[in-house]
Motif scaffolding. Structure first.
Motif, mmCIF file in Angstrom:
data_model
loop_
_atom_site.group_PDB
_atom_site.id
_atom_site.type_symbol
_atom_site.label_atom_id
_atom_site.label_comp_id
_atom_site.label_asym_id
_atom_site.label_seq_id
_atom_site.Cartn_x
_atom_site.Cartn_y
_atom_site.Cartn_z
ATOM 1 N N SER A 137 0.942 -1.200 0.061
ATOM 2 C CA SER A 137 -0.044 -0.041 -0.010
ATOM 3 C C SER A 137 0.944 1.242 -0.029
ATOM 4 C CB SER A 137 -1.046 0.230 1.150
ATOM 5 O OG SER A 137 -1.936 -1.188 1.256
ATOM 6 N N VAL A 138 1.954 1.244 0.914
ATOM 7 C CA VAL A 138 2.738 2.483 0.913
ATOM 8 C C VAL A 138 3.687 2.704 -0.189
ATOM 9 C CG1 VAL A 138 4.555 3.451 2.393
ATOM 10 C CG2 VAL A 138 2.718 2.591 3.365
ATOM 11 N N LEU A 139 4.464 1.478 -0.742
ATOM 12 C CA LEU A 139 5.326 1.521 -1.656
ATOM 13 C C LEU A 139 4.909 1.550 -3.080
ATOM 14 C CD1 LEU A 139 7.993 -0.983 -0.231
ATOM 15 C CD2 LEU A 139 7.746 1.345 0.105
ATOM 16 N N LEU A 140 3.673 0.899 -3.314
ATOM 17 C CA LEU A 140 3.486 0.617 -4.688
ATOM 18 C C LEU A 140 2.209 1.127 -5.087
ATOM 19 C CD1 LEU A 140 4.598 -3.007 -5.441
ATOM 20 C CD2 LEU A 140 5.514 -1.192 -5.990
ATOM 21 N N ARG A 141 1.376 1.760 -3.844
ATOM 22 C CA ARG A 141 0.069 2.106 -4.214
ATOM 23 C C ARG A 141 -1.039 0.838 -4.319
ATOM 24 N NH1 ARG A 141 -4.130 5.287 -6.656
ATOM 25 N NH2 ARG A 141 -4.787 6.860 -5.259
ATOM 26 N N LEU A 142 -0.538 -0.151 -3.917
ATOM 27 C CA LEU A 142 -1.367 -1.568 -4.117
ATOM 28 C C LEU A 142 -1.542 -2.346 -3.056
ATOM 29 C CD1 LEU A 142 -2.273 -2.973 -6.680
ATOM 30 C CD2 LEU A 142 -0.330 -4.443 -6.662
ATOM 31 N N PRO A 143 -2.780 -2.177 -2.422
ATOM 32 C CA PRO A 143 -3.239 -2.850 -1.189
ATOM 33 C C PRO A 143 -3.220 -4.261 -1.389
ATOM 34 C CG PRO A 143 -5.166 -2.052 -2.157
ATOM 35 C CD PRO A 143 -4.174 -1.461 -2.898
ATOM 36 N N GLY A 144 -1.992 -4.996 -0.661
ATOM 37 C CA GLY A 144 -2.112 -6.350 -0.481
ATOM 38 C C GLY A 144 -3.219 -7.153 0.152
ATOM 39 N N GLY A 203 -0.703 12.886 2.836
ATOM 40 C CA GLY A 203 0.509 12.469 3.676
ATOM 41 C C GLY A 203 0.327 12.851 5.123
ATOM 42 N N ALA A 204 -0.980 12.495 5.780
ATOM 43 C CA ALA A 204 -1.235 12.834 7.162
ATOM 44 C C ALA A 204 -0.614 11.178 7.847
ATOM 45 C CB ALA A 204 -2.695 13.077 7.495
ATOM 46 N N ILE A 205 0.170 11.458 8.622
ATOM 47 C CA ILE A 205 0.332 10.226 9.328
ATOM 48 C C ILE A 205 -0.517 9.763 10.093
ATOM 49 C CG2 ILE A 205 1.344 11.331 11.498
ATOM 50 C CD1 ILE A 205 3.437 8.711 9.413
ATOM 51 N N GLU A 206 -1.505 10.319 10.596
ATOM 52 C CA GLU A 206 -2.652 9.902 11.328
ATOM 53 C C GLU A 206 -3.487 8.966 10.496
ATOM 54 O OE1 GLU A 206 -1.777 12.991 10.952
ATOM 55 O OE2 GLU A 206 -3.161 14.232 12.174
ATOM 56 N N GLY A 207 -3.471 9.357 9.240
ATOM 57 C CA GLY A 207 -4.092 8.505 8.035
ATOM 58 C C GLY A 207 -3.381 7.062 7.817
ATOM 59 N N PHE A 229 -4.086 6.076 1.027
ATOM 60 C CA PHE A 229 -4.545 7.324 0.622
ATOM 61 C C PHE A 229 -3.180 8.306 1.212
ATOM 62 C CE2 PHE A 229 -9.090 5.997 1.222
ATOM 63 C CZ PHE A 229 -9.163 5.606 0.092
ATOM 64 N N ASP A 230 -2.948 7.873 2.161
ATOM 65 C CA ASP A 230 -1.764 8.813 2.802
ATOM 66 C C ASP A 230 -0.424 8.044 2.901
ATOM 67 O OD1 ASP A 230 -3.178 11.366 4.073
ATOM 68 O OD2 ASP A 230 -4.511 9.745 4.555
ATOM 69 N N GLY A 231 -0.263 6.705 2.865
ATOM 70 C CA GLY A 231 0.667 5.906 3.020
ATOM 71 C C GLY A 231 1.580 6.167 1.717
ATOM 72 N N HIS A 232 1.072 6.051 0.643
ATOM 73 C CA HIS A 232 1.603 6.448 -0.475
ATOM 74 C C HIS A 232 2.027 7.738 -0.721
ATOM 75 C CE1 HIS A 232 3.257 5.063 -4.367
ATOM 76 N NE2 HIS A 232 2.426 5.958 -5.342
ATOM 77 N N ALA A 233 1.055 8.513 -0.229
ATOM 78 C CA ALA A 233 1.378 10.052 -0.399
ATOM 79 C C ALA A 233 2.825 10.300 0.384
ATOM 80 C CB ALA A 233 0.169 11.056 0.086
ATOM 81 N N LEU A 234 2.992 10.040 1.504
ATOM 82 C CA LEU A 234 4.134 9.783 2.410
ATOM 83 C C LEU A 234 5.300 9.496 1.797
ATOM 84 C CD1 LEU A 234 2.832 8.895 5.682
ATOM 85 C CD2 LEU A 234 3.579 11.357 5.147
ATOM 86 N N ALA A 235 5.218 8.264 0.759
ATOM 87 C CA ALA A 235 6.245 7.671 0.068
ATOM 88 C C ALA A 235 6.814 8.605 -0.919
ATOM 89 C CB ALA A 235 5.840 6.282 -0.476
ATOM 90 N N ARG A 236 5.891 9.149 -1.575
ATOM 91 C CA ARG A 236 6.167 10.158 -2.793
ATOM 92 C C ARG A 236 7.115 11.258 -2.139
ATOM 93 N NH1 ARG A 236 0.862 9.614 -4.376
ATOM 94 N NH2 ARG A 236 0.448 11.713 -3.977
ATOM 95 N N GLN A 237 6.717 11.610 -0.748
ATOM 96 C CA GLN A 237 7.288 12.738 -0.103
ATOM 97 C C GLN A 237 8.713 12.252 0.310
ATOM 98 O OE1 GLN A 237 4.715 14.194 2.689
ATOM 99 N NE2 GLN A 237 3.031 14.404 1.300
ATOM 100 N N GLY A 238 9.057 10.874 0.094
ATOM 101 C CA GLY A 238 10.230 10.586 0.613
ATOM 102 C C GLY A 238 10.203 9.916 2.164
ATOM 103 N N ARG A 239 9.049 9.709 2.545
ATOM 104 C CA ARG A 239 8.972 9.330 3.945
ATOM 105 C C ARG A 239 8.150 7.845 4.027
ATOM 106 N NH1 ARG A 239 5.760 13.314 7.135
ATOM 107 N NH2 ARG A 239 6.432 12.279 8.787
ATOM 108 N N ALA A 240 8.607 7.267 2.959
ATOM 109 C CA ALA A 240 7.851 5.759 3.260
ATOM 110 C C ALA A 240 8.493 4.975 4.487
ATOM 111 C CB ALA A 240 8.224 4.806 2.198
ATOM 112 N N GLY A 241 9.798 5.514 4.873
ATOM 113 C CA GLY A 241 10.219 4.830 6.144
ATOM 114 C C GLY A 241 9.371 5.089 7.188
#
Length: 507
Positions: free
Chosen positions: A78-85, A294-298, A94-106
């Motif tokens: 979900s975070v890395l590929l925008r593809l929910p396993g 990219g809300a971390i609460e999301g 929604f927010d996990g992949h947005a964070l990844a695009r901002q360089g905050r996938a970790g």
């Protein structure tokens, strides 16, 4: 509360064999969550033959680990590929992949691991405290109460599951019909066997589950393999900052409670819990427009809720013998195969199994927290394996596994038939969960209904004269009539064309 069985449960978990299979379970669960589409229900169904040679407590510890381990594995894609396993990880996209695009996938993966650990642990503590109380209350259950409870469980899952209420009810009715195949337990008459001796003893749970969830899912996913996926995002600094932890603390607390409550309800499950937790956080936020960007609460709220729900869904299974969702129905079948009958007597008659499974979740959550971050890189590489390689191997394992149950070619035929049915159901928008759940509960419903009618001498009003069965039937009517009443009220609120204000054409 007597703590001796609880302590004995920890000694069961810490046996080397059980500890090893707990580790295997969470590892397989994480892998299943990473591979889109397979799901814990399908994996557990495929692995049912593997459990035959294991002790009951060892087998269920492994299957439970697969279930709650898959909840975190779905976060990675979900975070890395925008593809929910996993379906429960859809909201995390929604927010996990947005964070990844901002360089905050970790940071996203780190907060998901922490939230999953907290939610799972809180839910296990509540499970330890509440499950014996529920089991004690359930000792008052007789045939009328089990009849009403089975009806309510089937209806709740049918009305809450995805794919539309009507389609879910139809699937549940098909499951109930399949449960009647074979000899009548009261009269010995054969029903729907079409003079086939292989059907005289009824349909086995394993071929149905492995066909619908295993083969059906594989066929459907192969058809969808042409979908293009993005390259995995770079993962660095897999640990959230203090600001992220502070901002997510409330979301994690609320997600733990919400996930536990919704997980107990039949049909609630991890998916509904993650959706509800995300909606609550967005509604509470002072800046709701941050969600989806990219809300971390999301990420924290749904990931906490789905793990809490995965754990709490064991309460109705172990204490009432009622599976709350499709995966619990498969684990219910695994228990029956092992000769264990889930229900109110399980706590007192099988304390080692009950507390061994419950306490294994403490250990499993710790293992998930320790392993989730270092294994992210490995799982990203597994994502690059082509489905055309994985699918044939999985199908072969499925067919060999189902054959080893009874050494019967007829079971392989059943897997293929139900695999085709599962594929068609996916294509037509029917969820297989209600069908499997209704099949599992079908014999329980029929046997107890007929026993109840014997007790009441054919008077169906006898169900209403008993407090527990009467209350459960009232709840059944409320759930059944609620959509109808809501639809009528919605139509009354909608202004009709004749009621619309007329405008003067001359103006």
């Amino acid at each position: 509360m007597d703590l001796a069985p609880v302590v004995d449960g920890f000694s069961v978990v810490l046996e080397p064999t059980n500890l090893l299979f707990c580790l295997i379970g969470v590892l397989v669960g994480m892998l299943v969550g990473v591979l889109p589409g397979l799901g814990p229900a399908a994996t557990i169904a495929i692995l049912l033959p593997v459990t035959f040679g294991l002790e009951p407590v060892t087998a269920i510890i492994m299957l439970a680990g697969i279930f709650y381990g898959a909840q975190y594995g779905g976060t990675i894609t979900s975070v890395l590929l925008r593809l929910p396993g996993e379906a429960s990880s859809v909201v995390t996209v929604f927010d996990g992949h947005a964070l990844a695009r901002q360089g905050r996938a970790g940071s996203a993966l780190g907060i998901a691991a922490i939230g999953s650990f907290v939610g799972g642990t809180v839910s296990v503590v509540a499970l330890s405290l509440l499950a014996p109380l529920v089991a004690g209350f359930a000792l008052d259950f007789g045939p009328p109460e089990y009849t009403a409870l089975a009806l309510l469980g089937i209806l709740l899952v049918a009305t809450i599951s995805g794919g539309g209420r009507l389609k879910a009810v139809i699937a549940a009715c098909v499951g109930l019909l399949l449960a009647t195949v074979g000899r009548d337990g009261f009269t010995g008459a054969e029903r729907f066997t079409f003079e086939n001796l292989s059907l005289a003893d009824g349909l086995d749970f394993v071929p149905i589950a492995m066909g619908l969830f295993g083969l059906g899912e594989i066929l459907h996913n192969l058809e969808e393999r042409h979908r293009a996926t993005q390259a995995p995002a770079r993962v660095a600094d897999v640990w959230p900052s203090r600001a992220d932890l502070r901002r997510s603390s409330g979301a994690i607390a609320r997600g733990s409670v919400l996930g536990f409550v919704l997980g107990v309800l039949p049909g609630g499950g991890a998916t509904l819990s993650s959706l509800a937790a995300y909606a609550v956080e967005k509604r509470r936020a002072k800046q709701p427009e941050r969600f989806g960007r990219g809300a971390i609460e999301g990420v924290a709220a749904p990931e906490t809720a789905n793990n809490a729900a995965a754990t709490s869904s064991f309460i109705p299974l172990l204490t009432l013998g009622i599976p709350a969702n499709a995966t619990m129905a498969v684990i219910f079948g695994a228990l029956l195969i092992q000769g264990v009958s889930p229900g109110p007597q399980l706590v007192t008659q099988e304390p080692e199994l009950f507390w061994g499974v419950v306490n294994s979740m403490y250990v499993g959550n710790v293992l998930l927290l320790i392993m989730s971050i270092p294994l992210v890189g490995l799982f990203v590489k597994i994502l690059r394996v082509r489905p055309t390689i994985l699918a044939p191997i999985t199908v072969l394992i499925t067919l060999i596994g189902v054959y080893t149950v009874n050494n019967a070619v007829f079971d392989i035929v059943l897997v293929i038939v139900f695999g085709a049915l599962g594929y068609l159901m996916k294509k037509l928008g029917f969820a297989p969960g209600p069908l499997v759940l209704a099949f599992v509960l079908g014999s329980l419903l029929e046997d107890n209904l007929r026993r109840s009618l014997i007790i009441f001498e054919g008077d169906v009003t006898g169900f209403a004269t008993r407090p527990i069965s009467g209350t459960l039937l009232a709840a059944f009517l409320v759930v059944a009539l609620f959509p109808v009443v809501r639809g009528v009220l919605a139509r009354r609120r909608t202004p009709s064309v004749h009621d619309a204000p007329r405008t003067d054409a001359r103006s």
